[in-house]
Design an enzyme around this catalytic site. Structure first.
Site, PDB file in Angstrom:
ATOM      1  N   SER A  66      19.862 -27.341  -0.928  1.00  0.00           N
ATOM      2  CA  SER A  66      18.912 -27.375   0.190  1.00  0.00           C
ATOM      3  C   SER A  66      17.505 -26.937  -0.214  1.00  0.00           C
ATOM      4  O   SER A  66      16.578 -27.038   0.577  1.00  0.00           O
ATOM      5  CB  SER A  66      19.412 -26.485   1.338  1.00  0.00           C
ATOM      6  OG  SER A  66      19.440 -25.131   0.923  1.00  0.00           O
ATOM      7  N   LEU A  68      15.929 -28.365  -2.812  1.00  0.00           N
ATOM      8  CA  LEU A  68      15.282 -29.469  -3.533  1.00  0.00           C
ATOM      9  C   LEU A  68      14.303 -30.246  -2.656  1.00  0.00           C
ATOM     10  O   LEU A  68      13.412 -30.919  -3.163  1.00  0.00           O
ATOM     11  CB  LEU A  68      16.348 -30.422  -4.100  1.00  0.00           C
ATOM     12  CG  LEU A  68      17.338 -29.778  -5.081  1.00  0.00           C
ATOM     13  CD1 LEU A  68      18.317 -30.825  -5.589  1.00  0.00           C
ATOM     14  CD2 LEU A  68      16.627 -29.118  -6.256  1.00  0.00           C
ATOM     15  N   LYS A  83      16.750 -19.252 -10.362  1.00  0.00           N
ATOM     16  CA  LYS A  83      15.476 -19.964 -10.196  1.00  0.00           C
ATOM     17  C   LYS A  83      14.470 -19.586 -11.275  1.00  0.00           C
ATOM     18  O   LYS A  83      13.763 -20.443 -11.811  1.00  0.00           O
ATOM     19  CB  LYS A  83      14.877 -19.663  -8.816  1.00  0.00           C
ATOM     20  CG  LYS A  83      15.586 -20.386  -7.696  1.00  0.00           C
ATOM     21  CD  LYS A  83      14.878 -20.127  -6.363  1.00  0.00           C
ATOM     22  CE  LYS A  83      15.661 -20.819  -5.254  1.00  0.00           C
ATOM     23  NZ  LYS A  83      15.064 -20.572  -3.930  1.00  0.00           N
ATOM     24  N   ASN A 128       9.641 -12.742   2.447  1.00  0.00           N
ATOM     25  CA  ASN A 128       9.841 -11.673   3.444  1.00  0.00           C
ATOM     26  C   ASN A 128       8.762 -10.592   3.351  1.00  0.00           C
ATOM     27  O   ASN A 128       8.178 -10.351   2.295  1.00  0.00           O
ATOM     28  CB  ASN A 128      11.234 -11.062   3.308  1.00  0.00           C
ATOM     29  CG  ASN A 128      11.370 -10.257   2.041  1.00  0.00           C
ATOM     30  OD1 ASN A 128      11.033  -9.078   2.019  1.00  0.00           O
ATOM     31  ND2 ASN A 128      11.828 -10.885   0.968  1.00  0.00           N
ATOM     32  N   CYS A 191      13.196 -19.495   6.749  1.00  0.00           N
ATOM     33  CA  CYS A 191      13.239 -20.941   6.497  1.00  0.00           C
ATOM     34  C   CYS A 191      14.549 -21.546   6.975  1.00  0.00           C
ATOM     35  O   CYS A 191      14.585 -22.635   7.545  1.00  0.00           O
ATOM     36  CB  CYS A 191      13.104 -21.228   5.009  1.00  0.00           C
ATOM     37  SG  CYS A 191      11.438 -21.058   4.393  1.00  0.00           S
ATOM     38  N   CYS A 255      -3.809   1.446   0.753  1.00  0.00           N
ATOM     39  CA  CYS A 255      -5.045   1.564  -0.030  1.00  0.00           C
ATOM     40  C   CYS A 255      -5.909   2.728   0.421  1.00  0.00           C
ATOM     41  O   CYS A 255      -7.023   2.908  -0.085  1.00  0.00           O
ATOM     42  CB  CYS A 255      -5.846   0.270   0.062  1.00  0.00           C
ATOM     43  SG  CYS A 255      -6.487  -0.070   1.716  1.00  0.00           S
TER      44      CYS A 255
END
Ligand SMILES: [Zn+2]
Length: 259
Positions: A66, A68, A83, A128, A191, A255
């Site tokens: 899924s 690709l 990956k 995320n 997603c 920061c």
């Protein structure tokens, strides 16, 4: 640069905004990519294509069928592989002159600083908020600029952050100044639930690659205007692009400078 490298990057070198100096800088640069998914794939392709000399790929996921539909760097033969490993194999086939290193792990608060220290820019295309905040805080600590590229359905968001320079009194915002602290615990892959259009995430990844190049070329050539703290928001449905300035949060725990 050798004649074959000059030939390979000829279309960059003739651009006044990049030039020979810019191309040489890209070849000496080190980019850490967080997340080798829908944003990281095209970003990697364009950064490798641009001759960025050193690439570090961080992802703990494996390629699934899924993926690709949008993760352009993988083929069916990569299904089941890590990956980051598959992406590194792509880099080696594409341009053996580039140095690529791989971390098959999830970046978090404990390991982030050591993973990014020494990089010229970090391109975060992960999925995320918790990871994004950990990466941002680490960038501030390690003194590394951050290119953030994100997508929510048809809205893309790309920005360069120089939160590490806030300590020098320059007042640049970091990513945490932008999103706040509420998402530290959030860890979801939206997603799968919401869907994502391949070409849309490809636009965001390519935009992110160009934003990272702006950082790499700062002080070298005309493209090197990082536009720190300018959030570029793409609406893919209209389509349209607008830009807003992220204000520094003086109370930011990422920061903020202790008084
Ligand atoms: Zn901040």
């Amino acid at each position: 640069m050798t004649p074959d490298r000059l030939d390979r990057f000829a279309r960059h070198i003739v651009l006044p905004e990049v030039g020979a100096m810019g191309q040489a800088k890209l070849a000496q640069s080190h980019v850490v990519l967080i997340g080798m998914g829908g944003i990281g794939s095209p970003a990697l392709q364009y950064l490798a294509g641009a001759g960025v000399g050193r690439l570090t790929l961080v992802d703990d996921d494996v390629v699934e069928a899924s993926n690709l539909q949008r993760q352009t760097i993988y083929t069916e033969a990569d299904i089941g592989k890590a990956k980051a490993e598959a992406a590194a194999a792509w880099v080696k086939a594409f341009d053996p002159a580039l140095e690529v290193s791989v971390h098959v792990l999830r970046i978090n608060r404990d390991n982030a600083v050591s993973l990014i220290t020494g990089a010229d820019v970090v391109l975060d295309g992960c999925d995320n908020f918790a990871t994004r905040l950990a990466v941002s805080d680490a960038c501030v600590k390690a003194g590394v600029p951050l290119t953030s590229a994100a997508l929510g359905r048809f809205q893309g968001q790309v920005a360069n952050f120089a939160g590490h320079r806030a300590k020098n009194g320059e007042g640049h915002a970091c990513y945490r100044c932008f999103v706040g602290d509420a998402f530290d615990a959030e860890d979801c892959d939206s997603c799968a639930d919401l869907g994502v259009l391949g070409a849309m995430v490809g636009m965001v990844g390519a935009f992110g690659a160009m934003a990272a190049m702006r950082v790499l070329l700062e002080g070298v050539s005309a493209l090197g205007d990082p536009q720190w703290g300018h959030l570029h928001v793409m609406d893919g449905l209209k389509p349209s692009l607008r830009t807003m300035r992220i204000a520094r949060d003086p109370e930011c725990k990422g920061c903020g400078v202790p008084a």
